[in-house]
Design an enzyme around this catalytic site. Structure first.
Site, PDB file in Angstrom:
ATOM      1  CD  GLU A  13     -23.837   8.329   8.389  1.00 40.95           C
ATOM      2  OE1 GLU A  13     -23.644   7.328   8.719  1.00 40.95           O
ATOM      3  OE2 GLU A  13     -23.333   9.478   8.578  1.00 40.95           O
ATOM      4  CG  ASP A 192     -19.260  -2.364   7.573  1.00 38.07           C
ATOM      5  OD1 ASP A 192     -18.323  -2.744   8.239  1.00 38.07           O
ATOM      6  OD2 ASP A 192     -19.920  -1.261   7.455  1.00 38.07           O
TER       7      ASP A 192
HETATM    8  N1  SAH Z   1     -16.225   2.927   1.887  1.00 44.25           N
HETATM    9  C1  SAH Z   1     -16.349   4.267   2.182  1.00 44.25           C
HETATM   10  C2  SAH Z   1     -16.105   4.398   3.726  1.00 44.25           C
HETATM   11  C3  SAH Z   1     -16.678   5.794   4.301  1.00 44.25           C
HETATM   12  S1  SAH Z   1     -15.959   5.912   5.777  1.00 44.25           S
HETATM   13  C4  SAH Z   1     -15.932   5.021   1.400  1.00 44.25           C
HETATM   14  O1  SAH Z   1     -14.773   5.028   1.106  1.00 44.25           O
HETATM   15  O2  SAH Z   1     -16.413   5.990   0.998  1.00 44.25           O
HETATM   16  C5  SAH Z   1     -17.186   5.180   6.734  1.00 44.25           C
HETATM   17  C6  SAH Z   1     -18.322   5.740   7.554  1.00 44.25           C
HETATM   18  O3  SAH Z   1     -19.227   4.929   7.942  1.00 44.25           O
HETATM   19  C7  SAH Z   1     -17.854   6.572   8.654  1.00 44.25           C
HETATM   20  O4  SAH Z   1     -18.401   7.965   8.835  1.00 44.25           O
HETATM   21  C8  SAH Z   1     -18.072   5.584   9.952  1.00 44.25           C
HETATM   22  O5  SAH Z   1     -18.606   6.194  10.866  1.00 44.25           O
HETATM   23  C9  SAH Z   1     -19.140   4.549   9.180  1.00 44.25           C
HETATM   24  N2  SAH Z   1     -18.561   3.190   9.162  1.00 44.25           N
HETATM   25  C10 SAH Z   1     -19.401   2.363   8.747  1.00 44.25           C
HETATM   26  N3  SAH Z   1     -18.788   1.009   8.797  1.00 44.25           N
HETATM   27  C11 SAH Z   1     -17.727   1.282   9.234  1.00 44.25           C
HETATM   28  C12 SAH Z   1     -16.179   0.414   9.643  1.00 44.25           C
HETATM   29  N4  SAH Z   1     -16.339  -0.825   9.235  1.00 44.25           N
HETATM   30  N5  SAH Z   1     -15.153   1.149   9.990  1.00 44.25           N
HETATM   31  C13 SAH Z   1     -15.411   2.176  10.543  1.00 44.25           C
HETATM   32  N6  SAH Z   1     -16.390   3.224  10.309  1.00 44.25           N
HETATM   33  C14 SAH Z   1     -17.557   2.706   9.584  1.00 44.25           C
END
Ligand code: SAH
Length: 224
Positions: A13, A192
Site C-alpha cells: 500500500e 475482496d
Molecule cells: N490474507 C492476508 C491478510 C492480511 S490482513 C494475509 O494473511 O497476509 C488484511 C489487510 O488488508 C489489512 O490491513 C486490512 O485493512 C485490509 N483488508 C483487506 N480485505 C480485508 C477483509 N476482508 N477483512 C479485513 N481487512 C481487510
C-alpha cells in the site's frame, strides 16, 4: 494544507508512493520508518504502519506529534460490503469499530461512537476517483482486528454498522485524528468481498487495489 500524513498498513500500500517521493528523509520511531519529502509540490510524511488498530493508531499519533501533519490520509485495501465491488473505491464519510462496544468508545474524549471524515478531503477524494475513472462509493468504513473471510461474520457487521467496506486500520486512524482534531479521510480500494472467497481474492487483487488507492492519493495531492 502544509504537510499531509499518509498511512498504509502494508508494503503493497505504500511502496509506489514512497518511490514517487523526492527529497526523502527517513526517521525511525516506534520501530517504523517515517518518510518525509514531497509528492509533486506537497510536503508529505509517509509511513507503513503495520496491520491492525494499535499499529495504525500509534503511527497516526506519531505523525501528529512528531511531524506536525495538518491532515492524515489512510490509503489501502479493504473487503467490500453493500454495493462496493472489487476494484471500486470507498471513500470514508465516517469510520467506526466493529469489534468494540460503541457506547464505551463514546465514554471518553472525543465522546463519539463514530468518527466523521473531513468533508473537504472527502470531496477531493471523490474528484480524484472521477479523474482516475474509478468507481467511488462514499460511505462508512468498519474497522476491527480481524480479517473478515466469512459471510456470516460480514453479515453481522453489516447488520450493526451498514458499512461499505471492512478493514483493520481506518477506524483507529480516524479515532486518533478525531481526538487530536486533525482532519482525515480513508481511501480504500476493494480487494475482496469479505466473504468465504476473501483469501483467494485478496491474493489476486491486493497489489492492483493498493495501486488504485495510491493513485487516488496522488490525484488528491494534485488538488492541494
Ligand atoms: N490474507 C492476508 C491478510 C492480511 S490482513 C494475509 O494473511 O497476509 C488484511 C489487510 O488488508 C489489512 O490491513 C486490512 O485493512 C485490509 N483488508 C483487506 N480485505 C480485508 C477483509 N476482508 N477483512 C479485513 N481487512 C481487510
Amino acid at each position: 494544507m502544509n504537510r499531509i500524513g499518509i498511512i498504509g498498513a502494508m508494503g503493497s500500500e505504500v511502496e509506489h508512493l514512497r518511490e514517487m517521493m523526492h527529497g526523502r528523509e527517513e526517521t525511525v520511531a516506534a520501530g517504523r520508518t517515517f518518510y518525509a519529502g514531497k509528492i509533486g509540490n506537497i510536503d508529505v510524511v509517509l509511513v507503513c504502519s503495520g496491520i491492525g488498530k494499535v499499529n495504525s493508531a500509534m503511527s497516526a499519533q506519531i505523525l501528529i506529534d512528531r511531524f506536525g501533519v495538518d491532515a492524515i490520509i489512510n490509503t489501502g485495501i479493504a473487503g467490500g460490503a453493500k454495493d462496493a465491488k472489487v476494484r471500486d473505491v470507498v471513500v470514508s464519510t465516517e469510520a467506526a469499530y466493529h469489534d468494540m462496544e460503541l457506547r464505551l468508545v463514546a465514554l471518553s474524549h472525543p465522546y463519539t461512537e463514530q468518527f466523521a471524515a473531513d468533508e473537504a478531503l472527502v470531496k477531493k477524494a471523490e474528484k480524484a476517483c472521477a479523474e482516475c475513472g474509478i468507481a467511488c462509493h462514499l460511505g462508512k468504513i468498519a474497522t476491527g482486528d480481524q480479517f473478515i473471510s466469512d459471510k456470516r461474520i460480514k453479515e453481522d457487521i453489516v447488520s450493526r454498522l451498514d458499512p461499505n467496506a471492512v478493514e483493520m486500520e481506518g477506524g483507529a486512524v480516524a479515532h486518533v485524528c478525531a481526538a487530536n482534531r486533525v482532519p482525515f479521510v480513508i481511501i480504500r480500494s476493494i480487494s475482496d468481498n469479505a466473504d468465504d472467497g476473501a483469501e483467494i481474492d485478496f491474493d489476486t487483487f491486493e497489489q492492483l487495489a493498493a495501486d488504485d488507492a495510491a493513485k487516488i492519493v496522488v490525484a488528491m495531492l494534485k488538488q492541494m
